[in-house]
Design a protein around this motif. Structure first.
Motif, PDB file in Angstrom:
ATOM      1  N   LEU A   1       5.731 -11.574  10.647  1.00 24.33           N
ATOM      2  CA  LEU A   1       6.594 -10.536  10.329  1.00 24.33           C
ATOM      3  C   LEU A   1       6.285 -10.435   8.583  1.00 24.33           C
ATOM      4  O   LEU A   1       6.065  -8.969   8.678  1.00 24.33           O
ATOM      5  CB  LEU A   1       8.440 -10.935  10.838  1.00 24.33           C
ATOM      6  N   SER A   2       5.892 -10.658   7.955  1.00 25.84           N
ATOM      7  CA  SER A   2       5.891 -10.296   6.209  1.00 25.84           C
ATOM      8  C   SER A   2       4.833  -9.541   6.497  1.00 25.84           C
ATOM      9  O   SER A   2       3.953  -8.421   6.637  1.00 25.84           O
ATOM     10  CB  SER A   2       5.590 -11.396   5.487  1.00 25.84           C
ATOM     11  N   ILE A   3       3.934 -10.312   7.521  1.00 25.62           N
ATOM     12  CA  ILE A   3       2.492  -9.096   7.533  1.00 25.62           C
ATOM     13  C   ILE A   3       2.367  -7.842   7.737  1.00 25.62           C
ATOM     14  O   ILE A   3       1.753  -7.035   7.609  1.00 25.62           O
ATOM     15  CB  ILE A   3       1.595 -10.278   7.451  1.00 25.62           C
TER      16      ILE A   3
ATOM     17  N   VAL B   1       2.811  -2.313   7.669  1.00 25.11           N
ATOM     18  CA  VAL B   1       3.236  -0.743   7.952  1.00 25.11           C
ATOM     19  C   VAL B   1       3.350  -0.127   6.755  1.00 25.11           C
ATOM     20  O   VAL B   1       3.210   1.028   6.524  1.00 25.11           O
ATOM     21  CB  VAL B   1       4.989  -0.950   8.799  1.00 25.11           C
ATOM     22  N   LEU B   2       4.356  -0.977   5.589  1.00 27.98           N
ATOM     23  CA  LEU B   2       4.282  -0.268   4.443  1.00 27.98           C
ATOM     24  C   LEU B   2       3.345   1.063   3.841  1.00 27.98           C
ATOM     25  O   LEU B   2       3.246   1.830   3.267  1.00 27.98           O
ATOM     26  CB  LEU B   2       4.228  -1.012   3.598  1.00 27.98           C
ATOM     27  N   PHE B   3       2.127   0.295   4.146  1.00 25.99           N
ATOM     28  CA  PHE B   3       0.598   1.487   3.853  1.00 25.99           C
ATOM     29  C   PHE B   3       0.856   2.882   4.786  1.00 25.99           C
ATOM     30  O   PHE B   3      -0.549   3.662   4.500  1.00 25.99           O
ATOM     31  CB  PHE B   3      -1.182   0.954   4.530  1.00 25.99           C
TER      32      PHE B   3
ATOM     33  N   GLY C   1       5.870   7.556   6.985  1.00 23.11           N
ATOM     34  CA  GLY C   1       6.101   9.260   8.085  1.00 23.11           C
ATOM     35  C   GLY C   1       5.406   8.591   8.386  1.00 23.11           C
ATOM     36  O   GLY C   1       4.931   8.987   9.701  1.00 23.11           O
ATOM     37  N   TRP C   2       4.516   7.587   9.030  1.00 24.60           N
ATOM     38  CA  TRP C   2       3.505   6.899  10.211  1.00 24.60           C
ATOM     39  C   TRP C   2       2.256   8.000  10.195  1.00 24.60           C
ATOM     40  O   TRP C   2       1.595   7.838  11.343  1.00 24.60           O
ATOM     41  CB  TRP C   2       4.781   7.058  12.042  1.00 24.60           C
ATOM     42  N   ASP C   3       1.609   8.103   8.849  1.00 25.12           N
ATOM     43  CA  ASP C   3       0.773   8.447   9.105  1.00 25.12           C
ATOM     44  C   ASP C   3      -0.539   7.533   8.110  1.00 25.12           C
ATOM     45  O   ASP C   3      -0.069   7.574   6.746  1.00 25.12           O
ATOM     46  CB  ASP C   3       1.254  10.360   8.605  1.00 25.12           C
ATOM     47  N   VAL C   4      -1.501   8.217   8.443  1.00 29.94           N
ATOM     48  CA  VAL C   4      -2.839   7.378   7.659  1.00 29.94           C
ATOM     49  C   VAL C   4      -3.112   8.168   6.465  1.00 29.94           C
ATOM     50  O   VAL C   4      -3.470   8.284   5.632  1.00 29.94           O
ATOM     51  CB  VAL C   4      -3.864   7.394   8.549  1.00 29.94           C
ATOM     52  N   LYS C   5      -2.588   9.775   6.906  1.00 20.44           N
ATOM     53  CA  LYS C   5      -3.213  10.781   5.725  1.00 20.44           C
ATOM     54  C   LYS C   5      -2.536  10.705   3.864  1.00 20.44           C
ATOM     55  O   LYS C   5      -3.261  10.378   2.843  1.00 20.44           O
ATOM     56  CB  LYS C   5      -2.687  11.839   5.912  1.00 20.44           C
ATOM     57  N   TYR C   6      -1.688   9.444   3.880  1.00 13.57           N
ATOM     58  CA  TYR C   6      -1.427   9.414   2.590  1.00 13.57           C
ATOM     59  C   TYR C   6      -1.827   8.029   1.574  1.00 13.57           C
ATOM     60  O   TYR C   6      -2.225   7.419   0.632  1.00 13.57           O
ATOM     61  CB  TYR C   6       0.311   8.563   2.706  1.00 13.57           C
ATOM     62  N   VAL C   7      -1.855   7.554   3.082  1.00  9.99           N
ATOM     63  CA  VAL C   7      -3.568   6.215   2.444  1.00  9.99           C
ATOM     64  C   VAL C   7      -5.081   6.590   2.413  1.00  9.99           C
ATOM     65  O   VAL C   7      -5.152   6.247   1.129  1.00  9.99           O
ATOM     66  CB  VAL C   7      -3.709   5.098   3.609  1.00  9.99           C
ATOM     67  N   LYS C   8      -5.190   7.987   2.779  1.00 12.71           N
ATOM     68  CA  LYS C   8      -6.126   8.567   2.161  1.00 12.71           C
ATOM     69  C   LYS C   8      -6.419   9.398   1.632  1.00 12.71           C
ATOM     70  O   LYS C   8      -6.962   8.908   0.299  1.00 12.71           O
ATOM     71  CB  LYS C   8      -7.051   9.307   3.751  1.00 12.71           C
ATOM     72  N   ASP C   9      -5.671   9.862   1.086  1.00 12.58           N
ATOM     73  CA  ASP C   9      -4.909  10.487  -0.741  1.00 12.58           C
ATOM     74  C   ASP C   9      -4.505   9.778  -1.447  1.00 12.58           C
ATOM     75  O   ASP C   9      -4.442  10.396  -2.700  1.00 12.58           O
ATOM     76  CB  ASP C   9      -3.760  12.023  -0.437  1.00 12.58           C
ATOM     77  N   GLY C  10      -3.962   8.541  -1.027  1.00 20.11           N
ATOM     78  CA  GLY C  10      -3.884   7.786  -2.109  1.00 20.11           C
ATOM     79  C   GLY C  10      -2.300   7.452  -2.567  1.00 20.11           C
ATOM     80  O   GLY C  10      -2.294   7.209  -3.665  1.00 20.11           O
TER      81      GLY C  10
ATOM     82  N   GLU D   1       3.702  -0.772  -5.359  1.00 16.44           N
ATOM     83  CA  GLU D   1       3.946  -2.145  -5.311  1.00 16.44           C
ATOM     84  C   GLU D   1       3.379  -2.393  -3.699  1.00 16.44           C
ATOM     85  O   GLU D   1       3.217  -2.999  -3.585  1.00 16.44           O
ATOM     86  CB  GLU D   1       5.816  -2.188  -4.857  1.00 16.44           C
ATOM     87  N   VAL D   2       2.835  -1.572  -2.818  1.00 16.91           N
ATOM     88  CA  VAL D   2       2.159  -2.147  -1.105  1.00 16.91           C
ATOM     89  C   VAL D   2       1.170  -2.555  -1.509  1.00 16.91           C
ATOM     90  O   VAL D   2       1.039  -3.298  -0.801  1.00 16.91           O
ATOM     91  CB  VAL D   2       2.710  -0.759  -0.061  1.00 16.91           C
ATOM     92  N   LYS D   3       0.264  -1.535  -2.666  1.00 22.20           N
ATOM     93  CA  LYS D   3      -0.850  -2.618  -2.775  1.00 22.20           C
ATOM     94  C   LYS D   3      -0.667  -4.306  -3.410  1.00 22.20           C
ATOM     95  O   LYS D   3      -1.979  -4.271  -3.219  1.00 22.20           O
ATOM     96  CB  LYS D   3      -1.025  -0.999  -3.754  1.00 22.20           C
ATOM     97  N   TYR D   4       0.017  -4.498  -4.031  1.00 22.71           N
ATOM     98  CA  TYR D   4       0.137  -6.023  -3.952  1.00 22.71           C
ATOM     99  C   TYR D   4       0.284  -6.538  -3.004  1.00 22.71           C
ATOM    100  O   TYR D   4      -0.362  -7.559  -3.433  1.00 22.71           O
ATOM    101  CB  TYR D   4       1.105  -5.835  -5.113  1.00 22.71           C
ATOM    102  N   LEU D   5       0.279  -6.180  -2.125  1.00 24.72           N
ATOM    103  CA  LEU D   5       0.121  -7.345  -0.470  1.00 24.72           C
ATOM    104  C   LEU D   5       0.876  -8.407  -1.198  1.00 24.72           C
ATOM    105  O   LEU D   5       0.965  -9.376   0.099  1.00 24.72           O
ATOM    106  CB  LEU D   5      -1.776  -7.718  -0.666  1.00 24.72           C
ATOM    107  N   GLY D   6       2.488  -8.014  -1.386  1.00 23.43           N
ATOM    108  CA  GLY D   6       3.473  -9.148  -1.326  1.00 23.43           C
ATOM    109  C   GLY D   6       3.234  -9.772   0.164  1.00 23.43           C
ATOM    110  O   GLY D   6       3.496 -11.353   0.319  1.00 23.43           O
ATOM    111  N   GLY D   7       3.520  -9.156   1.443  1.00 23.12           N
ATOM    112  CA  GLY D   7       3.885  -9.699   2.674  1.00 23.12           C
ATOM    113  C   GLY D   7       2.570 -10.220   3.120  1.00 23.12           C
ATOM    114  O   GLY D   7       2.678 -11.116   4.223  1.00 23.12           O
ATOM    115  N   ILE D   8       1.774  -9.484   2.575  1.00 20.72           N
ATOM    116  CA  ILE D   8       0.286 -10.465   3.400  1.00 20.72           C
ATOM    117  C   ILE D   8      -0.681 -11.783   2.440  1.00 20.72           C
ATOM    118  O   ILE D   8      -0.521 -12.519   3.559  1.00 20.72           O
ATOM    119  CB  ILE D   8      -0.835  -8.876   3.359  1.00 20.72           C
ATOM    120  N   ILE D   9      -0.455 -11.594   1.546  1.00 18.65           N
ATOM    121  CA  ILE D   9      -0.660 -12.444   0.294  1.00 18.65           C
ATOM    122  C   ILE D   9       0.422 -13.590   0.434  1.00 18.65           C
ATOM    123  O   ILE D   9      -0.201 -14.658   0.396  1.00 18.65           O
ATOM    124  CB  ILE D   9      -1.245 -12.347  -0.842  1.00 18.65           C
TER     125      ILE D   9
END
Length: 190
Positions: free
Chosen positions: A20-22, A27-29, A32-41, A46-54
């Protein structure tokens, strides 16, 4: 209940929490359920800190795997194995606390969104008062419903990591009992 059986129960409960954490962090990446926000940065910092993954993911998974092994018969299912499980459970506590801290900061600062046609974190200095002020959420025009999205997922990460801290802390106590009194695995054969 013997300490070995308790260790298996704790590990079995930790596995879905790790998953569930992972999933929440991944999903936080995609606000809006869209990949364009990741592509555009345009992702909340805090999502980039990978708290749920690491933290709530890999560190707790490593702990859960060893805790599970310490509850089984064999090389780890003995007094020394239970002692080592205390160390791994402490690692799990540290990972879950990291996940909780990152999620709490992410929830406190609010999401990165397009606010008045500028990408910013508009709620960062609001002392988390935005959580109760639903009217202010409409200021974030893009991604769609990003405030609800972040609150839901960061809140889930916080709840999950709290459960992980509790379970790993119980394993610390269980491991100490198992180290002193034995695992009880020899009674399973009877």
């Amino acid at each position: 209940m013997c300490s070995g059986k308790c260790a298996r129960c704790i590990a079995g409960t930790l596995y879905p929490l790790v998953l569930l954490s992972i999933i929440c962090n991944i999903v936080l990446f995609f606000p809006g359920w869209d990949v364009k926000y990741v592509k555009d940065g345009h992702i909340t910092e805090e999502v980039k800190y990978l708290g749920g993954i690491i933290g709530g993911g890999l560190l707790v998974l490593i702990s859960a795997l060893y805790i599970h092994m310490s509850g089984e018969e064999g090389c780890c299912g003995n007094r020394f194995g239970m002692f080592v499980s205390v160390v791994f459970a402490a690692l799990g506590v540290a990972g879950a606390l990291y996940s909780f801290s990152v999620a709490a900061i992410g929830l406190s600062n609010g999401p990165l969104c397009k606010y008045l046609d500028i990408w910013m974190t508009p709620f960062k200095y609001s002392n988390s008062t935005y959580l109760a002020d639903h009217q202010s959420w409409s200021g974030c025009t893009e991604p769609n419903n990003v405030v609800k999205f972040n609150i839901g997922l960061f809140g889930t990460l916080m709840a999950t990591s709290c459960l992980q801290v509790i379970l790993c802390s119980v394993q610390v106590i269980n491991g100490l009992f198992g180290c002193i009194c034995g695992t009880g695995n020899d009674q399973l054969k009877a």
